[in-house]
Design a protein around this motif. Sequence first.
Motif, mmCIF file in Angstrom:
data_model
loop_
_atom_site.group_PDB
_atom_site.id
_atom_site.type_symbol
_atom_site.label_atom_id
_atom_site.label_comp_id
_atom_site.label_asym_id
_atom_site.label_seq_id
_atom_site.Cartn_x
_atom_site.Cartn_y
_atom_site.Cartn_z
ATOM 1 N N ASP A 130 36.495 34.081 46.392
ATOM 2 C CA ASP A 130 37.241 33.902 47.646
ATOM 3 C C ASP A 130 36.536 34.525 48.852
ATOM 4 O OD1 ASP A 130 39.282 32.448 46.445
ATOM 5 O OD2 ASP A 130 40.392 34.264 45.931
ATOM 6 N N GLN A 131 35.246 34.701 48.770
ATOM 7 C CA GLN A 131 34.430 35.154 49.903
ATOM 8 C C GLN A 131 33.054 34.524 49.744
ATOM 9 O OE1 GLN A 131 31.773 37.794 49.587
ATOM 10 N NE2 GLN A 131 31.893 37.430 47.403
ATOM 11 N N GLN A 132 32.189 34.682 50.739
ATOM 12 C CA GLN A 132 30.911 33.965 50.714
ATOM 13 C C GLN A 132 29.686 34.868 50.633
ATOM 14 O OE1 GLN A 132 31.451 31.801 54.351
ATOM 15 N NE2 GLN A 132 32.473 30.100 53.333
ATOM 16 N N VAL A 166 26.844 37.426 48.973
ATOM 17 C CA VAL A 166 26.124 37.653 47.734
ATOM 18 C C VAL A 166 25.542 39.062 47.783
ATOM 19 C CG1 VAL A 166 25.599 35.254 47.244
ATOM 20 C CG2 VAL A 166 24.046 36.521 48.688
ATOM 21 N N PRO A 167 25.261 39.681 46.675
ATOM 22 C CA PRO A 167 25.220 39.151 45.325
ATOM 23 C C PRO A 167 26.593 39.093 44.656
ATOM 24 C CG PRO A 167 24.583 41.445 45.272
ATOM 25 C CD PRO A 167 24.785 41.081 46.722
ATOM 26 N N VAL A 168 26.682 38.194 43.693
ATOM 27 C CA VAL A 168 27.840 38.094 42.805
ATOM 28 C C VAL A 168 27.284 37.997 41.394
ATOM 29 C CG1 VAL A 168 29.780 36.665 42.073
ATOM 30 C CG2 VAL A 168 29.316 36.974 44.509
ATOM 31 N N LEU A 169 27.796 38.832 40.510
ATOM 32 C CA LEU A 169 27.377 38.798 39.112
ATOM 33 C C LEU A 169 28.567 38.370 38.267
ATOM 34 C CD1 LEU A 169 25.164 39.394 36.988
ATOM 35 C CD2 LEU A 169 26.145 41.701 36.816
ATOM 36 N N VAL A 170 28.377 37.318 37.492
ATOM 37 C CA VAL A 170 29.394 36.872 36.545
ATOM 38 C C VAL A 170 28.949 37.382 35.182
ATOM 39 C CG1 VAL A 170 30.578 34.909 35.528
ATOM 40 C CG2 VAL A 170 29.920 34.840 37.934
ATOM 41 N N ILE A 171 29.733 38.326 34.640
ATOM 42 C CA ILE A 171 29.358 38.975 33.382
ATOM 43 C C ILE A 171 30.624 39.388 32.644
ATOM 44 C CG2 ILE A 171 29.141 41.237 34.497
ATOM 45 C CD1 ILE A 171 26.783 41.810 32.590
ATOM 46 N N ASP A 172 30.615 39.274 31.351
ATOM 47 C CA ASP A 172 31.763 39.661 30.522
ATOM 48 C C ASP A 172 33.061 39.010 30.985
ATOM 49 O OD1 ASP A 172 30.031 41.278 29.085
ATOM 50 O OD2 ASP A 172 30.517 43.081 30.225
ATOM 51 N N GLY A 173 32.980 37.773 31.459
ATOM 52 C CA GLY A 173 34.178 37.037 31.851
ATOM 53 C C GLY A 173 34.747 37.398 33.201
ATOM 54 N N GLN A 174 34.030 38.151 34.011
ATOM 55 C CA GLN A 174 34.522 38.482 35.345
ATOM 56 C C GLN A 174 33.426 38.317 36.387
ATOM 57 O OE1 GLN A 174 35.857 42.579 35.579
ATOM 58 N NE2 GLN A 174 34.744 43.085 33.744
ATOM 59 N N ALA A 175 33.853 38.026 37.605
ATOM 60 C CA ALA A 175 32.925 37.884 38.726
ATOM 61 C C ALA A 175 33.027 39.148 39.568
ATOM 62 C CB ALA A 175 33.270 36.657 39.560
ATOM 63 N N ILE A 176 31.910 39.832 39.742
ATOM 64 C CA ILE A 176 31.877 41.081 40.497
ATOM 65 C C ILE A 176 31.010 40.867 41.724
ATOM 66 C CG2 ILE A 176 31.355 43.536 40.411
ATOM 67 C CD1 ILE A 176 31.416 43.214 37.312
ATOM 68 N N CYS A 177 31.551 41.165 42.899
ATOM 69 C CA CYS A 177 30.780 41.029 44.134
ATOM 70 C C CYS A 177 30.464 42.410 44.685
ATOM 71 C CB CYS A 177 31.515 40.175 45.153
ATOM 72 S SG CYS A 177 33.142 40.776 45.577
ATOM 73 N N PRO A 195 21.554 29.358 49.630
ATOM 74 C CA PRO A 195 21.068 29.356 51.015
ATOM 75 C C PRO A 195 21.493 30.619 51.768
ATOM 76 C CG PRO A 195 22.309 27.345 50.533
ATOM 77 C CD PRO A 195 22.463 28.249 49.372
ATOM 78 N N GLN A 196 20.754 30.952 52.807
ATOM 79 C CA GLN A 196 21.094 32.119 53.629
ATOM 80 C C GLN A 196 22.413 31.927 54.372
ATOM 81 O OE1 GLN A 196 19.764 34.994 53.602
ATOM 82 N NE2 GLN A 196 17.785 34.675 52.644
ATOM 83 N N MET A 197 22.699 30.701 54.767
ATOM 84 C CA MET A 197 23.939 30.442 55.514
ATOM 85 C C MET A 197 25.141 30.557 54.592
ATOM 86 S SD MET A 197 22.983 27.320 58.080
ATOM 87 C CE MET A 197 24.628 27.360 58.733
ATOM 88 N N ARG A 198 26.053 31.437 54.947
ATOM 89 C CA ARG A 198 27.231 31.672 54.105
ATOM 90 C C ARG A 198 28.105 30.438 53.948
ATOM 91 N NH1 ARG A 198 28.858 37.321 56.820
ATOM 92 N NH2 ARG A 198 27.055 38.472 56.091
ATOM 93 N N THR A 199 28.122 29.583 54.947
ATOM 94 C CA THR A 199 28.978 28.396 54.867
ATOM 95 C C THR A 199 28.486 27.401 53.817
ATOM 96 O OG1 THR A 199 27.731 27.355 56.642
ATOM 97 C CG2 THR A 199 29.725 28.572 57.260
ATOM 98 N N LYS A 200 27.268 27.606 53.308
ATOM 99 C CA LYS A 200 26.717 26.694 52.305
ATOM 100 C C LYS A 200 26.721 27.327 50.916
ATOM 101 C CE LYS A 200 24.008 24.161 55.603
ATOM 102 N NZ LYS A 200 22.763 23.528 55.941
ATOM 103 N N ARG A 201 27.749 28.139 50.642
ATOM 104 C CA ARG A 201 27.863 28.808 49.341
ATOM 105 C C ARG A 201 29.232 28.536 48.704
ATOM 106 N NH1 ARG A 201 25.758 34.744 51.307
ATOM 107 N NH2 ARG A 201 23.622 34.146 51.764
ATOM 108 N N PRO A 202 29.596 27.286 48.488
ATOM 109 C CA PRO A 202 30.931 26.996 47.962
ATOM 110 C C PRO A 202 31.145 27.539 46.550
ATOM 111 C CG PRO A 202 29.593 25.006 47.960
ATOM 112 C CD PRO A 202 28.813 26.063 48.695
#
Length: 100
Positions: A51-53, A55-66, A37-44
């Motif tokens: 630890d932030q809300q 996007v984008p976030v890519l989970v690749i090679d065992g790590q999450a990159i924002c 959703p566009q609302m950041r509060t709805k991105r658990p």
Amino acid sequence: MPTLYRCNTPTNWLCPCGRVARALERDGIAFDEIKLPQMRTKRPEVEALTDQQRVPVLVIDGQAICDSRRILQYLEYRKLPEDEPAPHGATGKQREPLWQ
């Protein structure tokens, strides 16, 4: 398989999330896409990963990159041959990662 958490914008041309999706497609990297959703509060799920809300976030090679710029830097880094000189004097994948 990499997972891209992104906004629900209907096109890949209007936001940083689309920029990342285009780069993944251009590089031939198959990925799962989770539109949030566009609302950041709805991105658990994003908050649990980074630890932030934002996007984008890519989970690749065992790590999450924002952050789209960091993600694009990481994708370029993955394409480097092991022995190619890096800007900081190290060679190839020994150099300091820019996406962290």
